[in-house]
Design a protein around this motif. Structure first.
Motif: not given
Length: 104
Positions: A84-89
């Motif tokens: 959804d937001c492209g955040e890398e986790l």
């Protein structure tokens, strides 16, 4: 009801975490001896260890496999990216901290 796993007294947070993850997977379980660490010395230390018990005996093999996978999965594995937001986790997170989306 069957005992799934016993933990050391210092592993109380891990026991609670695994209980929560099992419940998310639909495995009904109990955390026993959770508060007995305060009585250590008054009663044998082996009686004070936190334990996870599975309510339904038939799901015990599945619960064992889930716990084994969580405890022994490759820590060096690649992080995941939120669709959804492209955040890398990092791998250990199941939800995106930024937008709340579950990992797929």
């Amino acid at each position: 009801m069957k005992k799934l796993r016993a933990f050391g007294p210092h592993e109380r947070p891990l026991a609670a975490l695994l209980k929560g993850r099992l419940e998310q997977q639909g495995v009904a379980c109990l955390l026993r001896n959770e508060e007995l660490f305060a009585a250590m010395g008054e009663i044998p230390f082996l009686e004070c260890r936190p334990e996870i018990w599975v309510v339904d005996d038939e799901v015990l093999p599945r619960a064992r496999q889930l716990v084994e996978n969580w405890l022994y999965e490759d820590i060096a594995a690649q992080p995941w990216r939120c669709p959804d937001c492209g955040e890398e986790l990092e791998r250990q997170f199941d939800l995106c901290w930024k937008c709340g989306r579950e990992r797929v």
